[in-house]
Each structure stands twice: as structure tokens, then as C-alpha cells.
Design a protein around this motif. Structure first.
Motif, PDB file in Angstrom:
ATOM      1  N   ALA A  66       0.773  -1.269   0.058  1.00  0.00           N
ATOM      2  CA  ALA A  66       0.121   0.295   0.236  1.00  0.00           C
ATOM      3  C   ALA A  66       0.829   0.701  -0.128  1.00  0.00           C
ATOM      4  CB  ALA A  66      -0.845   0.107   1.104  1.00  0.00           C
ATOM      5  N   MET A  67       2.383   0.697  -0.474  1.00  0.00           N
ATOM      6  CA  MET A  67       2.867   2.336   0.131  1.00  0.00           C
ATOM      7  C   MET A  67       3.037   3.289  -1.404  1.00  0.00           C
ATOM      8  SD  MET A  67       3.667   2.669   3.082  1.00  0.00           S
ATOM      9  CE  MET A  67       4.600   3.520   3.157  1.00  0.00           C
ATOM     10  N   GLY A  68       2.335   2.734  -2.659  1.00  0.00           N
ATOM     11  CA  GLY A  68       2.898   3.812  -3.847  1.00  0.00           C
ATOM     12  C   GLY A  68       3.830   4.146  -3.798  1.00  0.00           C
ATOM     13  N   ALA A  69       4.553   5.694  -4.153  1.00  0.00           N
ATOM     14  CA  ALA A  69       5.460   6.391  -4.462  1.00  0.00           C
ATOM     15  C   ALA A  69       6.612   5.549  -3.524  1.00  0.00           C
ATOM     16  CB  ALA A  69       5.843   7.590  -5.114  1.00  0.00           C
ATOM     17  N   ASP A  70       6.548   4.828  -2.303  1.00  0.00           N
ATOM     18  CA  ASP A  70       7.560   4.583  -1.915  1.00  0.00           C
ATOM     19  C   ASP A  70       7.761   3.497  -2.039  1.00  0.00           C
ATOM     20  OD1 ASP A  70       8.390   7.087  -0.914  1.00  0.00           O
ATOM     21  OD2 ASP A  70       6.507   7.113   1.067  1.00  0.00           O
ATOM     22  N   LYS A  71       7.587   2.451  -2.671  1.00  0.00           N
ATOM     23  CA  LYS A  71       7.251   1.442  -2.999  1.00  0.00           C
ATOM     24  C   LYS A  71       8.696   0.877  -4.063  1.00  0.00           C
ATOM     25  CE  LYS A  71       2.651  -0.580  -4.075  1.00  0.00           C
ATOM     26  NZ  LYS A  71       2.052  -2.288  -4.932  1.00  0.00           N
ATOM     27  N   ASP A  72       9.574   1.699  -4.347  1.00  0.00           N
ATOM     28  CA  ASP A  72      10.262   1.119  -5.305  1.00  0.00           C
ATOM     29  C   ASP A  72      11.818   1.258  -4.159  1.00  0.00           C
ATOM     30  OD1 ASP A  72       9.144   0.716  -7.884  1.00  0.00           O
ATOM     31  OD2 ASP A  72       9.487   2.522  -9.116  1.00  0.00           O
ATOM     32  N   ALA A  96      12.173  13.431   1.903  1.00  0.00           N
ATOM     33  CA  ALA A  96      13.155  14.577   2.337  1.00  0.00           C
ATOM     34  C   ALA A  96      14.472  13.984   2.226  1.00  0.00           C
ATOM     35  CB  ALA A  96      12.823  15.870   2.509  1.00  0.00           C
ATOM     36  N   ALA A  97      14.585  13.484   3.016  1.00  0.00           N
ATOM     37  CA  ALA A  97      15.469  13.165   3.596  1.00  0.00           C
ATOM     38  C   ALA A  97      16.836  11.900   2.727  1.00  0.00           C
ATOM     39  CB  ALA A  97      15.806  13.017   4.852  1.00  0.00           C
ATOM     40  N   GLY A  98      15.554  11.514   2.074  1.00  0.00           N
ATOM     41  CA  GLY A  98      15.912  10.527   1.269  1.00  0.00           C
ATOM     42  C   GLY A  98      15.705   8.922   2.238  1.00  0.00           C
ATOM     43  N   GLY A  99      14.513   9.022   3.316  1.00  0.00           N
ATOM     44  CA  GLY A  99      14.184   7.282   3.662  1.00  0.00           C
ATOM     45  C   GLY A  99      13.418   7.436   3.145  1.00  0.00           C
ATOM     46  N   THR A 100      12.757   6.520   3.682  1.00  0.00           N
ATOM     47  CA  THR A 100      10.597   6.275   4.224  1.00  0.00           C
ATOM     48  C   THR A 100      10.182   6.361   5.183  1.00  0.00           C
ATOM     49  OG1 THR A 100      11.280   3.754   3.410  1.00  0.00           O
ATOM     50  CG2 THR A 100      10.762   5.145   1.976  1.00  0.00           C
ATOM     51  N   ALA A 101       8.992   5.874   5.307  1.00  0.00           N
ATOM     52  CA  ALA A 101       8.233   6.077   6.883  1.00  0.00           C
ATOM     53  C   ALA A 101       6.842   4.933   7.110  1.00  0.00           C
ATOM     54  CB  ALA A 101       8.285   7.673   8.002  1.00  0.00           C
ATOM     55  N   GLN A 102       6.237   4.377   7.559  1.00  0.00           N
ATOM     56  CA  GLN A 102       5.531   3.461   7.541  1.00  0.00           C
ATOM     57  C   GLN A 102       4.732   3.476   9.016  1.00  0.00           C
ATOM     58  OE1 GLN A 102       7.268  -0.198   5.992  1.00  0.00           O
ATOM     59  NE2 GLN A 102       5.086   0.451   5.016  1.00  0.00           N
ATOM     60  N   VAL A 103       3.554   3.857   9.345  1.00  0.00           N
ATOM     61  CA  VAL A 103       3.326   3.463  10.585  1.00  0.00           C
ATOM     62  C   VAL A 103       3.052   2.209  10.701  1.00  0.00           C
ATOM     63  CG1 VAL A 103       0.499   3.939  11.931  1.00  0.00           C
ATOM     64  CG2 VAL A 103       1.722   5.535  10.597  1.00  0.00           C
ATOM     65  N   ALA A 159      15.989  -1.209  -0.764  1.00  0.00           N
ATOM     66  CA  ALA A 159      16.894  -1.597   0.720  1.00  0.00           C
ATOM     67  C   ALA A 159      17.543  -0.817   1.303  1.00  0.00           C
ATOM     68  CB  ALA A 159      16.399  -3.168   1.215  1.00  0.00           C
ATOM     69  N   ARG A 160      17.723   0.391   0.106  1.00  0.00           N
ATOM     70  CA  ARG A 160      19.018   0.887   0.275  1.00  0.00           C
ATOM     71  C   ARG A 160      18.747   1.981   0.854  1.00  0.00           C
ATOM     72  NH1 ARG A 160      19.200   0.096  -5.870  1.00  0.00           N
ATOM     73  NH2 ARG A 160      20.097  -1.173  -6.431  1.00  0.00           N
ATOM     74  N   ALA A 161      17.443   2.289   1.254  1.00  0.00           N
ATOM     75  CA  ALA A 161      17.461   3.848   2.756  1.00  0.00           C
ATOM     76  C   ALA A 161      17.089   3.115   3.426  1.00  0.00           C
ATOM     77  CB  ALA A 161      16.463   4.846   1.644  1.00  0.00           C
ATOM     78  N   PRO A 162      17.203   4.064   5.112  1.00  0.00           N
ATOM     79  CA  PRO A 162      15.979   3.515   5.527  1.00  0.00           C
ATOM     80  C   PRO A 162      15.265   3.757   5.981  1.00  0.00           C
ATOM     81  CG  PRO A 162      17.782   6.020   5.846  1.00  0.00           C
ATOM     82  CD  PRO A 162      17.829   5.181   5.417  1.00  0.00           C
ATOM     83  N   ASN A 163      14.114   2.695   6.699  1.00  0.00           N
ATOM     84  CA  ASN A 163      12.675   2.741   6.607  1.00  0.00           C
ATOM     85  C   ASN A 163      12.571   3.575   8.351  1.00  0.00           C
ATOM     86  OD1 ASN A 163       9.952   2.799   5.683  1.00  0.00           O
ATOM     87  ND2 ASN A 163      10.322   0.837   6.778  1.00  0.00           N
ATOM     88  N   LEU A 164      11.556   3.944   8.062  1.00  0.00           N
ATOM     89  CA  LEU A 164      11.239   4.337  10.109  1.00  0.00           C
ATOM     90  C   LEU A 164      10.077   3.897  10.116  1.00  0.00           C
ATOM     91  CD1 LEU A 164      11.923   8.026  10.291  1.00  0.00           C
ATOM     92  CD2 LEU A 164      13.290   5.650  11.006  1.00  0.00           C
ATOM     93  N   GLY A 165       9.940   2.946  11.200  1.00  0.00           N
ATOM     94  CA  GLY A 165       8.298   2.778  11.832  1.00  0.00           C
ATOM     95  C   GLY A 165       7.783   3.895  12.706  1.00  0.00           C
ATOM     96  N   ILE A 166       7.079   4.156  12.695  1.00  0.00           N
ATOM     97  CA  ILE A 166       5.804   4.979  13.291  1.00  0.00           C
ATOM     98  C   ILE A 166       5.375   4.219  14.482  1.00  0.00           C
ATOM     99  CG2 ILE A 166       4.956   7.009  13.348  1.00  0.00           C
ATOM    100  CD1 ILE A 166       5.184   7.540   9.878  1.00  0.00           C
ATOM    101  N   VAL A 167       5.100   4.541  15.557  1.00  0.00           N
ATOM    102  CA  VAL A 167       4.251   3.830  17.100  1.00  0.00           C
ATOM    103  C   VAL A 167       3.559   4.788  17.269  1.00  0.00           C
ATOM    104  CG1 VAL A 167       4.019   2.518  18.643  1.00  0.00           C
ATOM    105  CG2 VAL A 167       6.501   1.753  17.415  1.00  0.00           C
ATOM    106  N   THR A 168       2.780   4.765  16.817  1.00  0.00           N
ATOM    107  CA  THR A 168       2.105   6.369  16.839  1.00  0.00           C
ATOM    108  C   THR A 168       0.896   6.126  18.954  1.00  0.00           C
ATOM    109  OG1 THR A 168       0.084   7.543  16.791  1.00  0.00           O
ATOM    110  CG2 THR A 168      -0.085   5.619  15.350  1.00  0.00           C
TER     111      THR A 168
END
Length: 601
Positions: free
Chosen positions: A53-59, A98-105, A64-73
Motif C-alpha cells: 500500500a506504499m505507492g510511490a515509496d514502493k521502489d 525529503a531526507a532520502g528515506g521512507t516511513a510507515q506506521v 532497501a538501500r534507504a532507511p525505513n522508519l517505523g512509526i509507533v503512534t
């Protein structure tokens, strides 16, 4: 300045006491870190599910070259402090891109409001919600798709639960992102006065409701210095916030800039980069000592005497109540924030806030400067002040002098030479008292006791005029095993009225009070609790009880408790209604309050 010898002594004994547990913990974290980025071990099918479901962030995620953040809310819009988190995930995702990474809840955790449940049955779930939050965070991060985590939580049990989980996943870097306090409303002392007037029957519910709504009136943390704001102080003193992040109001450009910078920081400190700093390395013995020092210097919430040991155990660090007491003897009380004074946290922040306080404590040798934080090496950065200059977040030298010495004073000229907490021991067990808001002439109370098993019985006794002499109110069977250890803050207005009438009054309980514990001397967290046959279960109405915050004692006078059988109470009503059925396993397996009242650690 060299480290204060008592601070050094307490730190050394914590290190020695924790040696085995801490070594085992760090070994586990090192082995987990050796596996490298989590996503490298997932199958293509595993990853496809995670990115579908991550749309433009899928690639970017698949590469897996950029860090991916997990958001715990912990977002919900019933808690004013957590309502601003509604928009954080989208902001975090944008800042990560903007910083070259991705984030998911990664997931959500429950967040209950102690202000809503105060004096209600739901409060019996409050302490255990900390363990549920830790467990829910564990589920959130168990997908192993995250290189770092950002934690969105502010209030009472939420931050401790998140920290327990962050320490358990300590090989993953983590940054805590606060939302900030609401802007000032009706002054807290005026609100407290109306509460006392209502308790005394002098004003009606309409006046009470008007005062409460004028005090709690918008998004952000409640502005008194209770558990929520003590949590924010703690995260800054322990290096899990960015410097100066705790008390910036929601919805302001500076708040947004600090959130964006927190995301950039989390991306920068992953194992993918060159500045790997996992939570396990930040949450060491020195960090917990710094947190305890901050608690003393600010006159913070008594709830942290339960939460800090539980948080520390998750990181292999073993704290004892004596550590708090010994630090309290050398750490000055530097702040007067309600209920310890008339100011709120916005006034405290404007007077110089945590940056000024950290600088003073470092200069006085009362804190460890040589610690690792999310911002870098050393705590000196936390004396700096964030500001927006030319549209960018920058740090400048923080205040070196207080802007209001009625709220915030230097370590050399404090409000009190010792901290705000006192360890109490005696034949009634072991408890603690927050003395920073209690007048010195009330630090010792010796009087016949009046015993209750239900907080709802105290106010009717008051209304019947049954308190006519000095009294120690004993409220037992309120510990974690009995009923989940609810806060008993709703008793404060009634007891305060008696005190204002000239009586000497104290509360003794195996339950909790609140981060808003105020001017009534209260020996709380008494352990072992009555439900375990502790000494409180052997007290009888009329026994003379001495609560002495000067000598640090809690005793019944002239009674051989061992000659009495402990009283039992019918606790069956605590096991059902408002979801209490679901928490029976927690009550049956909870540890002692003095050890953190933990279930999951």
C-alpha cells in the motif's frame, strides 16, 4: 566540575547491582545488531505484503538501500496531549522522503487519559495499560521491516510503555517525538481552589465544570507539572528527545521543525549509515541516573518512582528506591511549577526551562555529561536552545540565567537544597512521599488513623462531619495486586479542605496518587501491599500512625503488628466491569510497586 560523590556512588552501585542483567541484555542486543538491517532477512513475499500500500515509496522500500522508519503512534483525540499526533504520520513520511528515506506506521498503541478515569473504575486499568502499550509496540515492530523507530507518545503510562518496548528492541535506534503542552488557560491554583470549594459544598457543579473547561481547553499536554510533563523532561534528560523539544506548543512552526529534525535524526543514526546509535547504548546506567536527577530537580511526578524501575529493567538496569532517596539528598529543587508552585510548564519553559536546568546541573557536577544521546555524544548539547532562523531550525546557546527566579533558580540558589522525594521505611512497610509541595511544618504527622478500603467512602465520611481531629487516612487494598493500583488524586480536594481547617492530615496508601500530588502529605506505594498480607492489612481504626518525612519513617506507634492477623477484603468487584475481566492475568502476575509493578518485564 567533577561529579558529585553521592551521584558517583549511586551510579557505581547501580552498575554493580545491574552487572549480570545488563551484560545479558547487551549481549542479546549485539547479537541482534549483527544480523544487520531487518529487511534483508525477509523473503520477497514478506516484503511485498509490507509494501503493497506504499505507492510511490514502493521502489525505495524494495531496494532497501534507504532507511525505513517505523512509526509507533499513541494517537487518539480524547487525549488533548495526543490529538496533535493525528497529522504526524503524513508529516513524518514527507520529512523522511525529503531526507532520502521512507516511513510507515508500524502500529498504534492504546492511550488512556487518567484525567478522564480519575476516581472511576476505568482507572484500575491505567497502570496495566503501560504493559499493554509495551506489548502492542512489540507487535508493531515485530514485522522486522524497520531500521529505526519514532515513538509518538506523551502522557502518563504511554511514554514508559513505549520506552520498555524501545529498550526491548534496543538494537533499533529510536527517537521520541513529543507534541508539546497546550497554551496556558485558567491558572492551576484557581482551578484547585474551585475544586476545594466544590468539595466543601460552597459552589455548584456548574462552577466546577466552568473552571475545569477553562483549564483544560485545547490541544496539547495539560500544563501542570504532572506525570505527562515529567515524562517529557525525562526523555530530554535521558537523551531520547532532541534538545529543547519537550515544551514547545503544538501547531507552531518550531514544533513542526523539531518533528522534521527528529525524523532526519532517526534516519541518520541507523545501522545503514555511519552513526549507528541504538537505544540499547543510550539507555545505560548513567542515563537513568540523569533521569532520576531531573525528577528531583524539577519536583516531578511520584508515578515515575514506579515507571523508572520498570523502564530500567527492560534495559538490564536495576534501580532501587534507595537510589532515588540518596540522589534526593544532594540534588536541589530548582523549579516551582504547579502543584509545587503557581507557574505552569509554559512559564517554566519561558523562564529558561530544561536547557537552563541541565546546564546548571552539569556545572554543579550533578549529572553525567559523558552519555550518548540521539543528538550525539555528550549531554552538553541539551543546554542549547532551538530556534528558526531564515526558515531553518538552528541551535544557539541556551539561557545561562533564569528569566524568572520565582519559577526557576540556579543550582547554587535553589528553592530547596534537597530534591522533592523522600523514601519512607518502618513497621508499616516501605513507601515514598513527594515533599516538594508540602509545607515543612506538615512533613511530620502523628495521629490516629481512619481506615478505608474504597476511595469512594472517604468523601461521604467527610460530608457527615466525621473528621474532627488530626487524622491519618489509611486507604488500603489499592495496590497493583488488589485492583491495579489506581491513582487516588480525587481525594486531594477533600483532604486539602481538612488541612485548611487547621487539622493535621496525612494519607497512607498502597495505591498511587498522581503527578499532580500536592500539599497534603501522602505516603504512597506502600509495599508489600495489603492484598499480599502486608503490614497495612494489620492496622486497626484508631491506631496511632506516624508519617515522618524528616526521619524517613512510616510507623504505627505502640502496636505489635506481628501479633495480629492480617485483614482480608472482598476484592471480587475489582475483577469485572469496564474491561477489568480482561486484566485478571495482570493482577495475578504483577510485581511489587517498589520494583516497578511490572508484568511484562
Amino acid at each position: 566540575m567533577s561529579l558529585n560523590p553521592i551521584v558517583a556512588k549511586v551510579t557505581d552501585r547501580i552498575i554493580e547491582r545491574s552487572r549480570a542483567a545488563r551484560t545479558t541484555y547487551l549481549d542479546r542486543m549485539a547479537r541482534a545488531a549483527e544480523d544487520g538491517p531487518r529487511r534483508a532477512h525477509l523473503t520477497c513475499g514478506n516484503q511485498a505484503h509490507a509494501y503493497a500500500a506504499m505507492g510511490a515509496d514502493k521502489d525505495a522500500l524494495a531496494a532497501a538501500r534507504a532507511p525505513n522508519l517505523g512509526i509507533v503512534t499513541a494517537y487518539n483525540d480524547m487525549l488533548s496531549a495526543h490529538q496533535p499526533f493525528e497529522t504526524y504520520p503524513e508529516r513524518i513520511r514527507a520529512a523522511a522522503r525529503a531526507a532520502g528515506g521512507t516511513a510507515q506506521v508500524a502500529g498504534g498503541v492504546p492511550a488512556m487519559c487518567d484525567g478522564v478515569t480519575q476516581g472511576q473504575a476505568g482507572m484500575e486499568l491505567s497502570l496495566f495499560s503501560r504493559d499493554v502499550i509495551a506489548l502492542a509496540t512489540g507487535v508493531s515492530l515485530s514485522h522486522n521491516t524497520f531500521d529505526a523507530a519514532v515513538y509518538l507518545g506523551v502522557c502518563d503510562k504511554i511514554v514508559p510503555g513505549l520506552v520498555i518496548a524501545a529498550a526491548t528492541f534496543g538494537y533499533i535506534p529510536g527517537v521520541f517525538l513529543p507534541a508539546g503542552p497546550m497554551v496556558s488557560g485558567l491558572p492551576n491554583d484557581e482551578k484547585a481552589k474551585v475544586r476545594q470549594q466544590f468539595a466543601a459544598g460552597e459552589v455548584g457543579r456548574d462552577a466546577l465544570m466552568q473552571a475545569e473547561m477553562a483549564s483544560y481547553h485545547g490541544p496539547g499536554t495539560c500544563t501542570f507539572y504532572g506525570t505527562a510533563n515529567s515524562n517529557q523532561m525525562l526523555m530530554e534528560f535521558m537523551g531520547l528527545h532532541l534538545p529543547g523539544a519537550s515544551f514547545v506548543n503544538p501547531g507552531t512552526p518550531l514544533r513542526d521543525a523539531l518533528t522534521d529534525e527528529g525524523v532526519k535524526t532517526a534516519l541518520r543514526i541507523t545501522a545503514i549509515g555511519n552513526d549507528y546509535r541504538p537505544v540499547s547504548e543510550i539507555l545505560d546506567e548513567k542515563a537513568f541516573v540523569n533521569g532520576m536527577v531531573g525528577l528531583m530537580a524539577t519536583g516531578g511526578s511520584t508515578n515515575l518512582l514506579i515507571h523508572l524501575p520498570a523502564m530500567a529493567r527492560a534495559a538490564g538496569v536495576i534501580l532501587d528506591q534507595a537510589d532515588f532517596a540518596d540522589l534526593s539528598e544532594v540534588v536541589p529543587l530548582m523549579a516551582k511549577v504547579y502543584p509545587n508552585g503557581l507557574a505552569d510548564v509554559n512559564h517554566f519553559h519561558a523562564a529558561g526551562g530544561l536547557g537552563f536546568m541541565i546546564g546548571q546541573l552539569l556545572d554543579a557536577g550533578l549529572m553525567h555529561a559523558d552519555v550518548k544521546t540521539v543528538a550525539g555524544e555528550g549531554l552538553a548539547q541539551y543546554t542549547q536552545e532551538p530556534q528558526i532562523t531564515d526558515g531553518a531550525l538552528r541551535y544557539r546557546e541556551g539561557p545561562r540565567e533564569s528569566h524568572n527566579d520565582k519559577i526557576l533558580r540556579p543550582a547554587a540558589d535553589p528553592f530547596q537544597k534537597t530534591g522533592g522525594l523522600k523514601d519512607l521505611k518502618g513497621n508499616l512497610g516501605r513507601g515514598v512521599m513527594k515533599v516538594s509541595a508540602v509545607a515543612p511544618e506538615r512533613h511530620i504527622v502523628e495521629a490516629p488513623c481512619r481506615i478505608f478500603h474504597d476511595q469512594r467512602d472517604v468523601k461521604p465520611a467527610f460530608q457527615r462531619g466525621e473528621f474532627t481531629e488530626d487524622t491519618v487516612v489509611v486507604l488500603r487494598f489499592q495496590g497493583p495486586r488488589a485492583n491495579g493500583m489506581p491513582e487516588l488524586h480525587s481525594l486531594t480536594p477533600t483532604l486539602a479542605v481538612l488541612q485548611d481547617r487547621g487539622l493535621k492530615v496525612a494519607l497512607v496508601t498502597d495505591g498511587r496518587m498522581s503527578g499532580a500530588s500536592g500539599k497534603v502529605p501522602s505516603a504512597i506505594h506502600v509495599s508489600p501491599e495489603a492484598a499480599l498480607g502486608g503490614p497495612l492489612a494489620r492496622l486497626r481504626d484508631g491506631d496511632v500512625v506516624r508519617v515522618d518525612a524528616v526521619a524517613g519513617t512510616l510507623e504505627v506507634v505502640g502496636v505489635d503488628l506481628d501479633s495480629r492477623e492480617p485483614v482480608t477484603a472482598d476484592l471480587s468487584a475489582n475483577s469485572h466491569g469496564v474491561g477489568r475481566e480482561l486484566f485478571e492475568v495482570f493482577r495475578q502476575n504483577v510485581g511489587l510497586a517498589s520494583d516497578g509493578a511490572g508484568v511484562v518485564v
